[in-house]
Enzyme design. Structure first.
Site, PDB file in Angstrom:
ATOM      1  N   SER A 129       0.849  -1.191   0.000  1.00  0.00           N
ATOM      2  CA  SER A 129       0.000   0.000   0.000  1.00  0.00           C
ATOM      3  C   SER A 129       0.880   1.233   0.000  1.00  0.00           C
ATOM      4  O   SER A 129       1.960   1.237   0.601  1.00  0.00           O
ATOM      5  CB  SER A 129      -0.900   0.021   1.234  1.00  0.00           C
ATOM      6  OG  SER A 129      -1.630   1.237   1.310  1.00  0.00           O
ATOM      7  N   TYR A 142      -2.020  -0.374  10.146  1.00  0.00           N
ATOM      8  CA  TYR A 142      -2.109  -0.798   8.743  1.00  0.00           C
ATOM      9  C   TYR A 142      -0.862  -0.356   7.982  1.00  0.00           C
ATOM     10  O   TYR A 142      -0.244  -1.147   7.263  1.00  0.00           O
ATOM     11  CB  TYR A 142      -3.356  -0.191   8.095  1.00  0.00           C
ATOM     12  CG  TYR A 142      -3.538  -0.603   6.651  1.00  0.00           C
ATOM     13  CD1 TYR A 142      -3.979  -1.883   6.323  1.00  0.00           C
ATOM     14  CD2 TYR A 142      -3.247   0.283   5.608  1.00  0.00           C
ATOM     15  CE1 TYR A 142      -4.131  -2.273   4.996  1.00  0.00           C
ATOM     16  CE2 TYR A 142      -3.401  -0.092   4.291  1.00  0.00           C
ATOM     17  CZ  TYR A 142      -3.840  -1.367   3.988  1.00  0.00           C
ATOM     18  OH  TYR A 142      -3.983  -1.749   2.678  1.00  0.00           O
TER      19      TYR A 142
END
Length: 267
Positions: A129, A142
């Site tokens: 990501s 995350y």
């Protein structure tokens, strides 16, 4: 020549888009899901695999090898989102995210590497990501899990290069998928010191996903990596400002960059 491709987390979102596109290109695609359903709705094989359960990984890989006698590409896409202030988020939920996003991806890599070494060829594409390049407020765990996978990918790529194997990252930005529904959201506690800022950030995150890019862009990027003889180690797929934010982090003093982020997230 068609490739034999294994894609984790392929029942929806980015994983499904990648699997569908690569199957349309004539590849032999095995997508995975913890609970595969509605096989007739997919143009690829959908099989059972849970990245947290090594026996299911071994079974899925063995099934592919029994049918195809080779495995050319692994796309490690299965993942889990999480939001919340570090202070408010249960530690066991943080561990669950690392188990899926980090250790789960490693589990699948370890399962396919013996076959790729035997073939003296193969590609492993880890879906990380853009958030993994920076610590984002209320998404710190995350970001950390995806950043950790980016770093392990770099190390693994060096370890397996002599066997003709490439291990690369592809980092998406915001895409229009159902990822928000699958996240663990720490509740907005009434007595939380972070209540106001956290709620504003939750609203922003949902807006970004709803206005995100088409997952087909990720599918096309993965296809290019698969057909690249000398792939890069890091790929980013997202909007201009998302990718430019990584450049800014390298160029700006830390405090300046943090101020930009805080302004962006209205903190």
């Amino acid at each position: 020549m068609s490739k034999v491709i294994l894609i984790t987390g392929a029942s929806s979102g980015i994983g499904k888009a990648i699997a569908t596109f690569l199957a349309e290109k004539g590849n032999i695609v095995y997508g995975t899901s913890r609970n595969p359903k509605n096989q007739e709705k997919h143009n690829f094989n959908l099989i059972a695999l849970d990245v947290l359960k090594e026996d299911t990984i071994a079974t899925a890989v063995a099934l592919v090898l029994k049918k195809e006698n080779r495995l050319d590409v692994l796309v490690n896409n299965a993942g889990m989102g999480i939001t919340g202030a570090i202070e408010d988020t249960p530690t066991e939920k943080m561990r669950a995210v690392f188990d899926t996003n980090f250790f789960g991806a490693i589990n699948v890599m370890k399962a396919v590497l013996p076959q790729m070494r035997k073939q003296k060829s193969g590609k492993i594409i880890n879906v990380t990501s853009i958030a993994g390049y920076m610590g984002l407020p209320f998404r710190g765990i995350y970001s950390a899990s995806k950043g950790a996978l980016e770093t392990v990918t770099e190390a693994t790529n060096m370890e397996v290069k002599n066997f003709g194997i490439h291990v690369v990252n592809i980092a998406p930005g915001d895409f229009a998928t159902n990822i928000a529904a699958g996240r663990y959201h720490t509740p907005v506690f009434e007595n939380s010191a972070y209540k106001e800022n956290y709620q504003k950030n939750l609203d922003l995150m949902d807006a970004h996903v709803n206005s995100g890019m088409n997952p087909l862009a990720m599918a096309k990027a993965v296809d290019k990596i698969i057909h690249s003889q000398n792939p890069k180690i890091h790929y980013k797929v997202g909007g201009f400002m998302e990718k430019f934010s990584i450049v800014l982090k390298r160029l700006l003093p830390d405090t300046w960059y943090q101020k930009l982020l805080m302004n962006h997230y209205k903190m």
